[in-house]
Structures are given as C-alpha cells and as structure tokens.
Design a protein around this motif. Structure first.
Motif, PDB file in Angstrom:
ATOM      1  N   VAL A   1     -26.766 -39.871  39.247  1.00 32.45           N
ATOM      2  CA  VAL A   1     -27.365 -41.178  38.991  1.00 32.45           C
ATOM      3  C   VAL A   1     -28.843 -41.212  39.400  1.00 32.45           C
ATOM      4  O   VAL A   1     -29.631 -41.985  38.889  1.00 32.45           O
ATOM      5  CB  VAL A   1     -26.527 -42.259  39.748  1.00 32.45           C
ATOM      6  CG1 VAL A   1     -27.097 -42.597  41.077  1.00 32.45           C
ATOM      7  CG2 VAL A   1     -26.376 -43.500  38.915  1.00 32.45           C
ATOM      8  N   MET A   2     -29.199 -40.332  40.313  1.00 28.40           N
ATOM      9  CA  MET A   2     -30.568 -40.296  40.832  1.00 28.40           C
ATOM     10  C   MET A   2     -31.513 -39.501  39.941  1.00 28.40           C
ATOM     11  O   MET A   2     -32.721 -39.544  40.131  1.00 28.40           O
ATOM     12  CB  MET A   2     -30.580 -39.641  42.207  1.00 28.40           C
ATOM     13  CG  MET A   2     -29.986 -40.468  43.300  1.00 28.40           C
ATOM     14  SD  MET A   2     -31.080 -41.783  43.734  1.00 28.40           S
ATOM     15  CE  MET A   2     -32.353 -40.890  44.632  1.00 28.40           C
TER      16      MET A   2
ATOM     17  N   SER B   1     -34.731 -43.150  34.149  1.00 28.16           N
ATOM     18  CA  SER B   1     -33.375 -43.259  34.715  1.00 28.16           C
ATOM     19  C   SER B   1     -32.375 -42.536  33.813  1.00 28.16           C
ATOM     20  O   SER B   1     -31.314 -43.069  33.480  1.00 28.16           O
ATOM     21  CB  SER B   1     -32.989 -44.722  34.909  1.00 28.16           C
ATOM     22  OG  SER B   1     -33.142 -45.429  33.709  1.00 28.16           O
ATOM     23  N   THR B   2     -32.703 -41.316  33.459  1.00 30.83           N
ATOM     24  CA  THR B   2     -31.856 -40.537  32.559  1.00 30.83           C
ATOM     25  C   THR B   2     -30.497 -40.224  33.186  1.00 30.83           C
ATOM     26  O   THR B   2     -29.471 -40.214  32.507  1.00 30.83           O
ATOM     27  CB  THR B   2     -32.566 -39.225  32.195  1.00 30.83           C
ATOM     28  OG1 THR B   2     -33.921 -39.527  31.842  1.00 30.83           O
ATOM     29  CG2 THR B   2     -31.887 -38.527  31.037  1.00 30.83           C
ATOM     30  N   GLY B   3     -30.489 -39.967  34.490  1.00 32.01           N
ATOM     31  CA  GLY B   3     -29.232 -39.629  35.159  1.00 32.01           C
ATOM     32  C   GLY B   3     -28.235 -40.768  35.098  1.00 32.01           C
ATOM     33  O   GLY B   3     -27.036 -40.561  34.882  1.00 32.01           O
ATOM     34  N   LEU B   4     -28.733 -41.986  35.266  1.00 32.48           N
ATOM     35  CA  LEU B   4     -27.868 -43.168  35.181  1.00 32.48           C
ATOM     36  C   LEU B   4     -27.247 -43.236  33.795  1.00 32.48           C
ATOM     37  O   LEU B   4     -26.041 -43.462  33.641  1.00 32.48           O
ATOM     38  CB  LEU B   4     -28.682 -44.431  35.479  1.00 32.48           C
ATOM     39  CG  LEU B   4     -27.983 -45.768  35.238  1.00 32.48           C
ATOM     40  CD1 LEU B   4     -26.813 -45.954  36.186  1.00 32.48           C
ATOM     41  CD2 LEU B   4     -28.965 -46.931  35.386  1.00 32.48           C
ATOM     42  N   GLU B   5     -28.063 -43.026  32.773  1.00 32.41           N
ATOM     43  CA  GLU B   5     -27.566 -43.081  31.399  1.00 32.41           C
ATOM     44  C   GLU B   5     -26.484 -42.020  31.181  1.00 32.41           C
ATOM     45  O   GLU B   5     -25.452 -42.276  30.565  1.00 32.41           O
ATOM     46  CB  GLU B   5     -28.730 -42.847  30.430  1.00 32.41           C
ATOM     47  CG  GLU B   5     -28.373 -42.971  28.968  1.00 32.41           C
ATOM     48  CD  GLU B   5     -28.001 -44.392  28.559  1.00 32.41           C
ATOM     49  OE1 GLU B   5     -28.289 -45.324  29.326  1.00 32.41           O
ATOM     50  OE2 GLU B   5     -27.409 -44.563  27.486  1.00 32.41           O
ATOM     51  N   MET B   6     -26.733 -40.841  31.734  1.00 32.83           N
ATOM     52  CA  MET B   6     -25.777 -39.753  31.526  1.00 32.83           C
ATOM     53  C   MET B   6     -24.469 -39.989  32.258  1.00 32.83           C
ATOM     54  O   MET B   6     -23.382 -39.795  31.710  1.00 32.83           O
ATOM     55  CB  MET B   6     -26.385 -38.420  31.945  1.00 32.83           C
ATOM     56  CG  MET B   6     -27.292 -37.878  30.844  1.00 32.83           C
ATOM     57  SD  MET B   6     -27.974 -36.275  31.210  1.00 32.83           S
ATOM     58  CE  MET B   6     -26.553 -35.406  31.780  1.00 32.83           C
TER      59      MET B   6
ATOM     60  N   ARG C   1     -27.986 -51.307  29.713  1.00 33.22           N
ATOM     61  CA  ARG C   1     -27.552 -50.028  30.265  1.00 33.22           C
ATOM     62  C   ARG C   1     -28.277 -49.669  31.554  1.00 33.22           C
ATOM     63  O   ARG C   1     -27.976 -48.661  32.178  1.00 33.22           O
ATOM     64  CB  ARG C   1     -27.663 -48.930  29.205  1.00 33.22           C
ATOM     65  CG  ARG C   1     -26.681 -49.171  28.045  1.00 33.22           C
ATOM     66  CD  ARG C   1     -26.714 -48.084  26.996  1.00 33.22           C
ATOM     67  NE  ARG C   1     -26.220 -46.819  27.474  1.00 33.22           N
ATOM     68  CZ  ARG C   1     -24.934 -46.449  27.483  1.00 33.22           C
ATOM     69  NH1 ARG C   1     -24.014 -47.282  27.045  1.00 33.22           N
ATOM     70  NH2 ARG C   1     -24.581 -45.271  27.918  1.00 33.22           N
ATOM     71  N   ARG C   2     -29.222 -50.503  31.956  1.00 27.39           N
ATOM     72  CA  ARG C   2     -29.847 -50.314  33.280  1.00 27.39           C
ATOM     73  C   ARG C   2     -28.901 -50.729  34.404  1.00 27.39           C
ATOM     74  O   ARG C   2     -29.182 -50.490  35.579  1.00 27.39           O
ATOM     75  CB  ARG C   2     -31.132 -51.142  33.387  1.00 27.39           C
ATOM     76  CG  ARG C   2     -32.284 -50.640  32.554  1.00 27.39           C
ATOM     77  CD  ARG C   2     -33.629 -51.046  33.179  1.00 27.39           C
ATOM     78  NE  ARG C   2     -33.694 -52.467  33.498  1.00 27.39           N
ATOM     79  CZ  ARG C   2     -34.341 -53.375  32.754  1.00 27.39           C
ATOM     80  NH1 ARG C   2     -34.967 -53.005  31.664  1.00 27.39           N
ATOM     81  NH2 ARG C   2     -34.369 -54.640  33.117  1.00 27.39           N
TER      82      ARG C   2
END
Lengths: 605, 250
Positions: free
Chosen positions: A50-51, A137-142, B142-143
């Motif tokens: 997430v980070m 925030s790519t990790g959150l999306e993944m 999605r945030r």
C-alpha cells in the motif's frame, strides 16, 4: 496426535503474507482449483504494498515504443550490477506487461495517455518511461485491485494471524504454526505447499520507510527450516526519506518527485548530482539542466537528469554532501519540485495532480508546501534485495514444498533494485509461485504434521511469559535498530561489521531473557518479543554477508574497499543454518549468462 | 518538550475504561508517536493497530478528543494539551481491546457487492481505451484507504446500529467506483437500494468531513447513487416500462 488446544486449518496451499505477492500467489493457486489459505499479520489490504508510490515497471511501450523486454531486462541487470538471477530477470521483463494489463481486467484504473492507454512515467535506471502509475499511490491501487478480485475467488483469509515456525515432515515443509493476534490462540496451518510472501526486514534499522510488519519473518522462517538465503548484504537505502520532524524521519518520499522533474540541491544551491556520474551510466545522463528537463517532458533525444540514476548511487551522493558539510539544516539535502513553475504554467496544480500524497504528507506532517518550497530528504532503509534463494522457474526454495515470492525472495534485483521493479516483481513471481505451489500440492498431497514440533513451537512462543519482570522487548529492539543503522548501514567497514556481529550475539542473549506481562490478547509487547528472534537472524545474515564481500557494489558500500572487484563479480553470497545451529556462509558462482541474453545486454549498452 | 497526559481507553469488555498516561511530546510528533512511546515506556500491553504511519493504509483509526481521526496524521500541535488528550477506539464497531475494534463486518459487506465485470476489450491485444477525464471520478473513489472512519461517524451505524441493513459510506464509495467505472457492465443499484439500505442516508455529510483521503463521499458518490436508485425504481416512466418488460434488469 495434534495437541487439541491447537486449532488446525487445512488447505492445499498456505500463503503467508497478503501484500501484492501473497495476494497474487493466492489468486493464482486458487484459480488452478486447489484450496488456499492466506495468513496475514494485519488486516487485509493494509500490507506494505500500500505504501508503494511511484509505479509498476513494465515494458508496455505506450509512451515510448522503443521500449521492449530486452531494454527492461538490460536495465534490470545493469541496475543489479550483474549479480541478478538472470533467469528471473528475463521472465520478469517478458511477463511484466501482461501482469500489469491483467490488473485492468480486474478493475485497476491507471493514469491514461492522451489516446486512452495506460500512461507510463520515468524512473531511476529505466531507459524509457516505463512505470504504469496512479498519481503517487500506485501500491494502493494494486493492493486494492488484488484484494477486491481475490475476495471473490474462494480464498480463506486469516487476518491478524502470525506464523512463528514452519512445520516439516522429513525434508519437506508441510505446514506452519502460529497464533491469532486477537486472542493469542495457537493454530496449525496444514498445507501441502507453503508460499512465503512476507516482505522485508526494514525494522532491523532505526531509520526506515517500513512498517512494524517488516521484521524479516519469512527470511527467518525459511532459514530456520533449512533454506538458503542469498545476497543478504544488499540492502536498498532509498535516497529520499523525510528527515524532519524527528517523528517522521524515514517516511518515504517517492522517486516520482524526481521523475516529474524534482532536483536535488545542497545548502549552497548546487545541483550536486551532476558531480559524479558512474561509468556504467556515463552515456545515459543529461549534460545539463536543460537537457534533463527536456527528458522529463518526454523528448526522446534527451538523456535522463542525474537525479534519476540508481538509488544506491543517489543515496551515497546525498551522504557525501551531508558528510562534507553541504547538507540541509536537519541532516539531509533539498529536493525541489517547486522550481518547475519556471517551466510551466499551473505548476502547483500539476504537482498536486501528479504527487497528491506527497503534497498532503509534507503539508500535514512537516508544514511544508512542496509547490512553493523544497523538501528536506535523506536516505532511509527501504528494501532488501537479498532473501530466500529460489528456483527462477518455479519460485521453490531449496526446501521442498516451500516457495517464496516478492521481497522475501531474492534473485531478480541482484545488488540493487530499480524503482518500480518491486511491484512488477510481486505480480510476475507471485503468480509463478502460486501456480507452482498449487502444482506441487496436487502432485505431493498433504504430509504428516508432527505434534511434537507444534508443542515445541508453543513452548517457545510462550517463554516470554515465564520471565515476567525481565527486560522489556522494546529496549532490545531499539538497541538493535540503532546498532544496525550505525554499523551495517549505508557506509560500511570491516571493523564496524565485526563489532556488529559481537553486538548481535550479545543482543541475542538479551532477547532470550526478555519478558512480557499480562494476557495473550492483542498484546503488542508479546508480539515484539517474538519478532526479535527474526530480526536478529536477518541482522546476522546481513552483517555476515556484508563482511564477506570485500568490495563495493550496488546497495553494499564499503569505505575500506570502495571499488568493484572482478573477483566478487563472479559469485553470490549464500547463508544457511549449519548442523550445529550456527550460520554458515559460502560463495556460489553465478551461472554463465546465456549467449542470446549476453547479446541483448551488449546491444543495450 | 512538554509533558502531556493521555486518557486512553484500556481493557476489554466490562472492565474497559479510561487510563491516564503521561509522556513527553517533542516537535512534530503525531498522536500515534505518543501511543508508541507509551507502549515502550510504560505499558507494553497497550493495543493499537498501525502500519504505514503516513496516512496511506488506514489502520490507526481512532477517536481523538472525540473526533474520528487517523492517529498517524494527527499532529500533537493541533491539539489542546493543557487538558488530557483522550484516545478512544472507533465506537461504531464491536470493541476488542484497548484501541482495537472488530471491523470484520466491513469486509463481509464488501464481499456481498458484485465484483467488477468489464466489457470486452477494445483492442485486439486485449486492452481497453479510457480517457483520463472519464476515470478522474473513479480515481477519486479509489483513493479510499479503508480506514472506516466514515463508517464510524455515520449515525445510521453509530447511533441506530443498522449494520445488518445498511452498507455505510465506505461501501457506497466502493459501489460508486464500480458503477462509474467506464468498463464495468454490471449493476449494483438494486443491491444498494435493498441490502445496501442507501435510503437511510440523509446526507448530513459527516462522512465527507472525516475522510482523510478527502473524497467527497456524499456529493460525488452517495447522491449520484441515490439518483440512480430513483431513476431505476421510482421514475414513473421507468416503472411503466418495467410493468410491460417484467424481465428487464432490476
């Protein structure tokens, strides 16, 4: 007979860890029709993935069609200073695009190009814009995409459970022993195959971007089960962590800031990254500010700004500036993205759009507005390149039935990881590990659980309660973190590391004596006491491996051997638990690179 | 440096209650730092959840001086420390111990919402085309970091305990993200009207106010979903249409 007080959960495959690699492995194993249990220390969706901020590397070629797997492969090998497991580097470069695009089919929403495809951004060490991303925030999306897909795949999730020991039947792993954090009740996770996806070891250091979970559990579980750990001397100190105020020291500042044009400056306002360009990259760096900016804008003729050199190099340059008195007020350097207002209209809006969480993080935690003033940054312990040694084609460790994927596994990154290659790593090898663990489970079936092993594990887990009134585990943990930071940190030497090994031995004795009080329900003191053994094991592996490698390469820098050595270019460092329980180290020759891959690397030079 | 008293909810079940702890606060500290310091200095059993310490994972949700907050993003210098600072667990969920609550209900609610179902790929290579304008709204949703503070503050859950028949703001945001996803082909409007109980929401916007990801929960997700429910179930023309086409999608 198993102890009746131990609840048994039986699955074909148990995955330990629910970050990107664990989730991807669980999804793949489940898709092949076996029963899967997913065990994680935190709530689902909170793992360290997430980070991750900047993006996921894959040679899709949407922004620059000159990109392809060959370029990505060569970049990864160069970044890893050729210590990489090249079988993995090849698979990774070839499969990353499909793994990333598959996430779109599962609902991920990456930022878009003008023609509606997945947008890609520049990052350190990647020749072309390669990182698919969602702002910063790519990790959150993944992780959310994998989580929301995974919960509909029939996977049983054991949230807030911790594994303390792997259970074996002869040579093979047949399950795991652990407890639920809420009640402190012991559990046996019986499985034909076990996948480790536990992440890294950052909590062995004082200044780190890693959360409490990163205590090297998977590394230690594998080591104690007899598996090889490889490349443990290579730790990535990310060049840009926050340095002020003290309570946020170490929190990550994404490389995406530099990808979007951020410049590193010393206290004289000098762009010091131009001062030292490594030989491996001398044909790939911009000659001045102007060319660097053109690269950021996507000019295909321009070369990268020096801030986008590999992380190991950038971190050392920052250390040099600070050491020589050119640092910022709180012992870092300045990272300036606000300057782009000279180059573009609406710069503040652009920054907020591209780096929203960085804007927020600095505003909330440091009272700094990154659209108008520079950030103060310095290196922070971020990632371990080393880990469980796996077969590149199957992700199985040297112990039958035990697989590993993601940060806990080693090989792909060699001596230094490129930014963005961890998110692609966990997708590509998470899938592979899940696939092969499921296949192994189908072929071999369940083994036999030895109740005595489980009882021993229980005794060990409960030992701190027998020592009520003894030393508090937090003191030992923080002394270890201080010691590792000082003696086995970014700049190393023989004397310090020898002293570190002595200190680790002494800390082990203290750890054996720590006590906890109270109950077993959600008791953080107890959890910390149990984590200590893992932290000490991985710290020893790091120190021993680093002491043996008498050269500087990638994430491993020795002031007493500051150059690369041809001799040490030929082998990886492997540690294993010896028959007497002590840590044994050996050097293992790297298999010669296949001719066609050699050619790929030559062509990309 | 200042010595500050923290009044923290401690214990389990009937025995739980406030306990006072003193600790020193230095520049830049956040509430979570203070809790960690208390664990290390005086009470290693003090339970709280946390992970990233940077507002990205949504683990350390609590009520600080009565306000739903992420402890890691609440700076001590924004609080009045002349009085004890109270830290309590989220009150809308069953209490486990100290600052930890049982949030598993949220995971169950989400599992019952139909997953993403994309249309056929747009290109022969199996990929899709979406413009940035079309995904901006979905990216806002999605945030969400699933801290569940919006659920905690929502009076339908907090005061009226409608958990069995109300999905709550988090899941309206989740549903809106799916419904407004340019590629999605499924409909969850009937589910939101019935099992989701979206009609209970009377748009007081409390959820929007506490969202650490600054998602405009009410304006951008709940109201549009309510409008879709109306369009689909209460619009007279649609209703007529449904009478004559009883097998149409509901």
């Amino acid at each position: 007979m198993a102890d009746p007080s131990h609840t048994i959960h039986e699955h074909d495959v148990i995955v330990i860890g629910a970050g990107g690699a664990g989730l991807r492995a669980a999804i793949e194993a489940s898709a092949s029709g076996v029963s899967v249990g997913l065990v994680c220390k935190s709530l689902l969706g909170k793992a360290h993935t997430v980070m991750a901020e900047g993006g996921v590397a894959a040679a899709i070629g949407n922004v620059d069609d000159r990109d392809g797997w060959q370029v990505h492969f060569a970049d990864t090998m160069r970044g890893g200073q050729y210590l990489n497991n090249w079988v993995m580097a090849e698979i990774h470069a070839k499969e990353a695009p499909a793994r990333v695009l598959e996430l779109e089919a599962w609902g991920a929403v990456f930022d878009r190009t003008k023609d509606g495809r997945v947008l890609q951004r520049n990052f350190g060490g990647h020749k072309y814009p390669r990182l698919a991303h969602v702002g910063d925030s790519t990790g959150l999306e993944m992780i959310r995409t994998l989580q929301d897909h995974g919960i509909h795949q029939g996977i049983e999730v054991y949230m807030e459970h911790t594994v303390t020991t792997l259970l074996k039947d002869g040579d093979r792993v047949v399950g795991a022993f652990g407890y639920d954090r809420e009640r402190g009740r012991f559990r046996i996770y019986k499985a034909a195959a076990v996948v480790l996806a536990t992440g890294g070891i950052g909590r062995a250091y004082k200044i780190t971007s890693n959360s409490w979970e990163y205590t090297g559990d998977g590394h230690a579980l594998a080591y104690n089960a007899g598996a090889d750990l490889v490349d443990m001397e290579f730790i990535q100190f990310h060049p840009t962590g926050m340095v002020w105020p003290p309570s946020v020291r170490g929190i990550l500042v994404t490389e995406g800031v530099r990808g979007e044009g951020g410049r590193l400056l010393n206290n004289k306002g000098e762009r010091f990254m131009f001062d030292d360009i490594p030989d491996l990259y001398k044909n790939q760096v911009a000659k001045d500010d102007e060319e660097g900016w053109r690269y950021v804008l996507g000019d295909k003729e321009a070369h990268r700004p020096p801030e986008l050199l590999t992380r190991d190099h950038v971190a050392r340059c920052i250390v040099r500036e600070v050491k020589e008195g050119r640092g910022s007020p709180h012992g870092g350097v300045f990272l300036d993205i606000a300057w782009i207002k000279e180059k573009m209209k609406n710069a503040p809006e652009h920054i907020k759009k591209k780096l929203p969480s960085m804007y927020e993080q600095f505003k909330e935690l440091a009272n700094v507005d990154i659209t108008t003033e520079p950030m103060e940054v310095g290196p922070t312990t971020h990632y371990v390149m080393g880990g469980v040694r796996v077969d590149g084609l199957t992700q199985m460790s040297t112990v039958p039935g035990l697989f590993a994927a993601g940060e806990v596994a080693a090989g792909l990154h060699g001596a230094n990881r490129l930014g963005g290659n961890s998110l692609s790593d966990l997708l590509v090898f998470g899938k592979l590990a899940g696939e092969h663990a499921a296949r192994w489970a189908k072929e071999h079936g369940q083994g036999h659980i030895d109740a005595e092993q489980a009882r021993d594990a229980e005794r060990e887990a409960l030992a701190p309660y027998e020592r009520d009134g003894a030393e508090n585990p937090y003191g030992v943990q923080s002394d270890l973190q201080e010691m590792m930071q000082e003696k086995v940190g970014i700049v190393r030497n023989e004397n310090d590391m020898a002293a570190a090994l002595d200190a680790i031995a002494a800390l082990k004795r203290r750890a054996d004596g720590v006590g906890v009080e109270g109950h077993r329900e959600y008791n953080p003191g107890w959890h910390t006491a149990l984590d200590l053994a893992n932290l000490l094991t991985v710290s020893e592996a790091v120190a021993r491996s680093a002491l043996d490698r008498r050269e500087s390469r990638g994430g491993h820098f020795r002031e007493d051997c500051p150059d690369k050595s041809d001799e040490f270019a030929k082998h990886n460092t492997v540690v294993r638990k010896g028959p007497d329980g002590s840590m044994q180290l050996r050097r293992e020759a790297i298999p010669p690179l296949r001719d066609d891959l050699k050619k790929v690397i030559e062509e990309q030079k | 440096m200042a010595n500050v008293t923290f009044r923290i909810w401690k214990g389990r079940g009937e025995e739980a209650g406030y306990k006072d702890y003193d600790t020193d606060i230095t520049e830049g500290m956040v509430v979570l730092d203070a809790v960690h310091q208390i664990q290390a200095e005086s009470d290693p059993t003090l339970a709280c959840r946390w992970n990233c310490k940077a507002g990205k994972c949504g683990s350390c949700s609590a009520e600080v001086n009565g306000q739903p907050k992420l402890m890691c993003m609440t700076r001590m210098d924004t609080l009045d420390t002349s009085e004890p600072v109270t830290i309590e667990p989220m009150r809308a969920f069953p209490h486990l111990r100290d600052l930890v609550t049982d949030v598993s209900w949220n995971y169950e609610v989400k599992k019952r919402i139909a997953p993403f179902k994309p249309r056929k790929p747009d290109a022969p290579d199996g990929t899709w085309r979406m413009s940035q304008d079309d995904v901006d709204r979905v990216q806002e949703f999605r945030r969400c970091i699933e801290c569940f503070l919006c659920q905690d503050v929502c009076h339908v859950l907090r005061e009226h305990h409608k958990h069995p028949e109300f999905a709550g703001p988090r899941h309206f945001v989740h549903t809106a993200a799916l419904e407004m996803h340019p590629l999605d082909t499924d409909s969850r409007i009937g589910h939101m009207k019935n099992e989701g109980g979206i009609g209970y929401c009377n748009i007081t916007k409390c959820c929007t106010k506490v969202c650490p990801a600054h998602i405009k929960i009410t304006d951008n997700s709940i109201i549009p979903l309510k409008e879709r429910v109306v369009d689909e179930f209460y619009d007279p023309l649609t209703k007529l249409f449904r009478i004559f086409r009883p097998k149409s999608r509901s």
